[in-house]
Design a protein around this motif. Sequence first.
Motif, PDB file in Angstrom:
ATOM      1  N   LEU A   1       0.842  -1.202   0.000  1.00 16.40           N
ATOM      2  CA  LEU A   1       0.000   0.000   0.000  1.00 16.40           C
ATOM      3  C   LEU A   1       0.876   1.249   0.000  1.00 16.40           C
ATOM      4  CD1 LEU A   1      -2.877   1.323   0.414  1.00 16.40           C
ATOM      5  CD2 LEU A   1      -2.352   1.287   2.861  1.00 16.40           C
ATOM      6  N   LEU A   2       1.905   1.236   0.852  1.00 21.21           N
ATOM      7  CA  LEU A   2       2.787   2.402   0.941  1.00 21.21           C
ATOM      8  C   LEU A   2       3.619   2.540  -0.336  1.00 21.21           C
ATOM      9  CD1 LEU A   2       3.920   1.957   4.638  1.00 21.21           C
ATOM     10  CD2 LEU A   2       2.177   3.497   3.735  1.00 21.21           C
ATOM     11  N   PHE A   3       4.069   1.403  -0.876  1.00 20.99           N
ATOM     12  CA  PHE A   3       4.855   1.416  -2.114  1.00 20.99           C
ATOM     13  C   PHE A   3       3.991   1.908  -3.279  1.00 20.99           C
ATOM     14  CE2 PHE A   3       7.074  -0.430  -5.772  1.00 20.99           C
ATOM     15  CZ  PHE A   3       8.409  -0.254  -5.445  1.00 20.99           C
ATOM     16  N   GLY A   4       2.758   1.390  -3.307  1.00 21.47           N
ATOM     17  CA  GLY A   4       1.891   1.680  -4.445  1.00 21.47           C
ATOM     18  C   GLY A   4       1.310   3.080  -4.436  1.00 21.47           C
ATOM     19  N   THR A   5       1.004   3.596  -3.258  1.00 20.39           N
ATOM     20  CA  THR A   5       0.406   4.939  -3.207  1.00 20.39           C
ATOM     21  C   THR A   5       1.474   6.020  -3.294  1.00 20.39           C
ATOM     22  OG1 THR A   5       0.493   4.909  -0.795  1.00 20.39           O
ATOM     23  CG2 THR A   5      -1.572   4.218  -1.827  1.00 20.39           C
ATOM     24  N   GLU A   6       2.678   5.657  -2.901  1.00 20.43           N
ATOM     25  CA  GLU A   6       3.842   6.555  -3.001  1.00 20.43           C
ATOM     26  C   GLU A   6       3.643   7.871  -2.254  1.00 20.43           C
ATOM     27  OE1 GLU A   6       5.395   6.266  -6.961  1.00 20.43           O
ATOM     28  OE2 GLU A   6       7.398   6.776  -6.275  1.00 20.43           O
ATOM     29  N   VAL A   7       2.954   7.781  -1.110  1.00 20.61           N
ATOM     30  CA  VAL A   7       2.834   8.971  -0.264  1.00 20.61           C
ATOM     31  C   VAL A   7       4.038   9.059   0.680  1.00 20.61           C
ATOM     32  CG1 VAL A   7       0.304   8.921  -0.324  1.00 20.61           C
ATOM     33  CG2 VAL A   7       1.525   7.775   1.562  1.00 20.61           C
ATOM     34  N   HIS A   8       4.256  10.229   1.227  1.00 27.36           N
ATOM     35  CA  HIS A   8       5.184  10.391   2.341  1.00 27.36           C
ATOM     36  C   HIS A   8       4.397  10.158   3.626  1.00 27.36           C
ATOM     37  CE1 HIS A   8       7.006  12.879  -0.831  1.00 27.36           C
ATOM     38  NE2 HIS A   8       8.161  12.783  -0.199  1.00 27.36           N
ATOM     39  N   LEU A   9       4.981   9.422   4.538  1.00 33.08           N
ATOM     40  CA  LEU A   9       4.286   9.115   5.788  1.00 33.08           C
ATOM     41  C   LEU A   9       5.182   9.511   6.951  1.00 33.08           C
ATOM     42  CD1 LEU A   9       1.709   7.692   6.847  1.00 33.08           C
ATOM     43  CD2 LEU A   9       3.013   5.563   6.842  1.00 33.08           C
ATOM     44  N   HIS A  10       4.628  10.317   7.846  1.00 33.19           N
ATOM     45  CA  HIS A  10       5.421  10.731   9.002  1.00 33.19           C
ATOM     46  C   HIS A  10       4.488  11.058  10.153  1.00 33.19           C
ATOM     47  CE1 HIS A  10       8.473  12.316  11.509  1.00 33.19           C
ATOM     48  NE2 HIS A  10       8.129  13.571  11.383  1.00 33.19           N
ATOM     49  N   GLY A  11       4.836  10.576  11.320  1.00 36.49           N
ATOM     50  CA  GLY A  11       4.019  10.883  12.478  1.00 36.49           C
ATOM     51  C   GLY A  11       4.621  10.336  13.744  1.00 36.49           C
ATOM     52  N   GLY A  12       3.855  10.476  14.811  1.00 33.08           N
ATOM     53  CA  GLY A  12       4.322  10.035  16.121  1.00 33.08           C
ATOM     54  C   GLY A  12       3.933  11.067  17.156  1.00 33.08           C
ATOM     55  N   PRO A  13       4.445  10.889  18.372  1.00 37.55           N
ATOM     56  CA  PRO A  13       4.163  11.885  19.408  1.00 37.55           C
ATOM     57  C   PRO A  13       4.711  13.246  18.963  1.00 37.55           C
ATOM     58  CG  PRO A  13       5.698  10.188  20.216  1.00 37.55           C
ATOM     59  CD  PRO A  13       5.311   9.799  18.834  1.00 37.55           C
ATOM     60  N   ALA A  14       3.914  14.269  19.110  1.00 35.84           N
ATOM     61  CA  ALA A  14       4.298  15.579  18.561  1.00 35.84           C
ATOM     62  C   ALA A  14       5.419  16.221  19.369  1.00 35.84           C
ATOM     63  CB  ALA A  14       3.091  16.511  18.553  1.00 35.84           C
ATOM     64  N   PRO A  15       6.433  16.720  18.681  1.00 33.59           N
ATOM     65  CA  PRO A  15       7.467  17.520  19.349  1.00 33.59           C
ATOM     66  C   PRO A  15       6.930  18.931  19.618  1.00 33.59           C
ATOM     67  CG  PRO A  15       7.956  17.339  17.013  1.00 33.59           C
ATOM     68  CD  PRO A  15       6.696  16.557  17.248  1.00 33.59           C
ATOM     69  N   VAL A  16       5.971  18.983  20.544  1.00 35.97           N
ATOM     70  CA  VAL A  16       5.250  20.236  20.818  1.00 35.97           C
ATOM     71  C   VAL A  16       6.211  21.363  21.180  1.00 35.97           C
ATOM     72  CG1 VAL A  16       3.599  21.326  22.388  1.00 35.97           C
ATOM     73  CG2 VAL A  16       3.161  19.014  21.534  1.00 35.97           C
ATOM     74  N   ARG A  17       7.283  20.995  21.906  1.00 38.75           N
ATOM     75  CA  ARG A  17       8.237  22.021  22.354  1.00 38.75           C
ATOM     76  C   ARG A  17       8.809  22.831  21.198  1.00 38.75           C
ATOM     77  NH1 ARG A  17      10.721  25.489  23.445  1.00 38.75           N
ATOM     78  NH2 ARG A  17      12.115  26.006  25.164  1.00 38.75           N
ATOM     79  N   ARG A  18       8.942  22.168  20.020  1.00 40.99           N
ATOM     80  CA  ARG A  18       9.462  22.873  18.832  1.00 40.99           C
ATOM     81  C   ARG A  18       8.575  24.065  18.484  1.00 40.99           C
ATOM     82  NH1 ARG A  18       9.030  20.279  12.850  1.00 40.99           N
ATOM     83  NH2 ARG A  18       9.482  18.340  13.961  1.00 40.99           N
ATOM     84  N   PHE A  19       7.264  23.876  18.683  1.00 43.32           N
ATOM     85  CA  PHE A  19       6.307  24.883  18.218  1.00 43.32           C
ATOM     86  C   PHE A  19       5.856  25.855  19.310  1.00 43.32           C
ATOM     87  CE2 PHE A  19       5.432  20.789  15.951  1.00 43.32           C
ATOM     88  CZ  PHE A  19       6.017  21.141  14.749  1.00 43.32           C
ATOM     89  N   LEU A  20       6.119  25.524  20.580  1.00 37.32           N
ATOM     90  CA  LEU A  20       5.495  26.261  21.685  1.00 37.32           C
ATOM     91  C   LEU A  20       5.712  27.778  21.660  1.00 37.32           C
ATOM     92  CD1 LEU A  20       5.561  24.203  25.019  1.00 37.32           C
ATOM     93  CD2 LEU A  20       3.589  25.159  23.827  1.00 37.32           C
ATOM     94  N   PRO A  21       6.950  28.254  21.492  1.00 43.67           N
ATOM     95  CA  PRO A  21       7.098  29.727  21.530  1.00 43.67           C
ATOM     96  C   PRO A  21       6.233  30.419  20.471  1.00 43.67           C
ATOM     97  CG  PRO A  21       9.226  28.637  21.759  1.00 43.67           C
ATOM     98  CD  PRO A  21       8.231  27.565  21.399  1.00 43.67           C
ATOM     99  N   ASP A  22       6.211  29.843  19.277  1.00 43.18           N
ATOM    100  CA  ASP A  22       5.392  30.417  18.206  1.00 43.18           C
ATOM    101  C   ASP A  22       3.912  30.310  18.543  1.00 43.18           C
ATOM    102  OD1 ASP A  22       4.628  31.329  15.584  1.00 43.18           O
ATOM    103  OD2 ASP A  22       4.333  29.238  14.995  1.00 43.18           O
ATOM    104  N   LEU A  23       3.489  29.195  19.089  1.00 41.83           N
ATOM    105  CA  LEU A  23       2.066  29.021  19.417  1.00 41.83           C
ATOM    106  C   LEU A  23       1.643  29.996  20.512  1.00 41.83           C
ATOM    107  CD1 LEU A  23       1.752  25.110  19.355  1.00 41.83           C
ATOM    108  CD2 LEU A  23       1.337  26.757  17.508  1.00 41.83           C
TER     109      LEU A  23
END
Lengths: 339, 339
Positions: A274-296
């Motif tokens: 499915l991943l090979f055939g659809t050829e999408v990029h897949l990325h996820g997991g627990p969010a590195p919220v700290r990366r975004f916090l000052p901006d948020l």
Amino acid sequence: MRAVIMQAPGNVVVTETERPEIIEPTDAIIELAAACICGSDLWPYRGHDDADNRHMGHEYVGTVVETGSAVTSVKPGDFVVGSFCISDNTCEICESGYQSRCVNGGFVGGTQAEFARVPQADGTLVVVPGGRPDDAGVLASLLAASDVLGTGWFGAVAAEAGPGKTVAVVGDGAVGLLAILAARELGAEKIIAMSRNPQRQALAREFGATDIVEARGEEGISQVKDLTNGLGAHSVVEAVGTQQSMEQAIGACRPGGHVGFVGVSHDVNLPGGLLFGTEVHLHGGPAPVRRFLPDLIDRILSGRINPGKVFDLHLPLDEAAKGYRAMDERRAIKVLLKP
Amino acid sequence: MRAVIMQAPGNVVVTETERPEIIEPTDAIIELAAACICGSDLWPYRGHDDADNRHMGHEYVGTVVETGSAVTSVKPGDFVVGSFCISDNTCEICESGYQSRCVNGGFVGGTQAEFARVPQADGTLVVVPGGRPDDAGVLASLLAASDVLGTGWFGAVAAEAGPGKTVAVVGDGAVGLLAILAARELGAEKIIAMSRNPQRQALAREFGATDIVEARGEEGISQVKDLTNGLGAHSVVEAVGTQQSMEQAIGACRPGGHVGFVGVSHDVNLPGGLLFGTEVHLHGGPAPVRRFLPDLIDRILSGRINPGKVFDLHLPLDEAAKGYRAMDERRAIKVLLKP
């Protein structure tokens, strides 16, 4: 102090427990201004994960009351927001933006309580400029930043939402709704909310959704394709964590597009074909919220975003059990608890 | 004309067949200068995919002998290389760099033969400046560009190989070896070849590998971590397509790193929890070779790269069966067939 304990699936109590103390010199103790119930807290509540006497809660906003001897960037009296992931924010993985996988990391726990211990305080907490806000809406929004907003934001970033892009969001819980808000803030052109709940659809539209798809599975995928010139969305955020939602997200994405998945995976198995055939990029997991916090925090304090609107039920901490029931029965999107 | 047919698993014959003709106005007929056997041809050869009387071959370099009425960018006499994927190179998906998933696409077939039909000739073929090269090594390198080089290159790009990065490559077939070459060309700092075959290790080093890891599975992952400050590689290319190799690739990658997978997936199932927990980026599929071809041809003609070295067995087309056996038994990395 009082704290929320899940004794067994479906059985949440508020009970007297010992107030947490500094253990490591890098710890801080905070007094909670507000906490909340997370969609992921429903996994043990529904018996999909172990519950046994877990101290619940990993989202928080509050005032520092004590710090360990090695803490330098926060001090008693500071009003802080932190990520649900512990991070020193200095290791090579943190510096690459993955504070959710800090080499000295882990998860914050027990924040559905009056006080909580936050490890790696320097790298996990962010001081809110101006101190504790008077406005209850701003306070709720800062609380949202601790997880659901940061997680929705990460989903949208992982899906590479941006100008000119069509973004589809699978899941209309608080994270999905805030992924819509994130996609709008990141400049997406068209945002498709996949939801069949009129109330949530309304909030989705308020947060920036331009289109609603009620259908799920193959029919849902087909309707997303109809909205995207037959190709699928450039970016899809998955915010549920089931086999069906992952397949729906991958199916709704165009070849070469990006799927950001932030629903905690439960019994998901993705065929390599499915991943090979659809050829999408897949990325996820627990969010590195700290990366975004000052901006948020900036966006919240400037009044530009109002993510606290996902809290459609505010309860005293003592009524946490009522909050769990409301979320379990989908009567509430997200419950804010006031200690 | 003569062509290679796989009658059944393990049974390859060279037989007289009808010369292909223009069917669509966008077609071209080419006379093959060289063709080759792909690692993926071993799947049906070994009975994992259907074989029944398949016309084999999807890699090619040759001279255009006839074009359909709508073809404008190539003409009879042009010496061309093309991708194994058919692409119009004008649709929205092609323009985004995913010619492997062109809305008018598909796969080229039957190139282990004297002549072959290439659909969507304008978008699939690239004319080689200067015409047919005199040098057999350059010819072999151009042939490699058609699939294995382009596929290894895509693997390295999907894994975001680049300056300052450590890249691990799982699989020491032609694609894996050329992913090493690609990683070097893209500026990677450290390149770890995962191989236990001394001959392939030697070619890996020639192509740019700085380190070799012979172990597989958990031990292989552990050795990659030892070489990367305990964190795992920034980029991992998977060039096999099995459950073990995918798990090895994901395990060898650091959190937030990138896994590019180009081995055709066979019976692979990836637990959602593994992807959520490792927090790698995952991207792969059939390589959009057409995206890279002009650049690859330049690098070959300028003498900067010599990917044709992966062809360690050159045979006349009539001896194709011998070539399949040699690759099946891993006596040859890759077999070039001369019609």
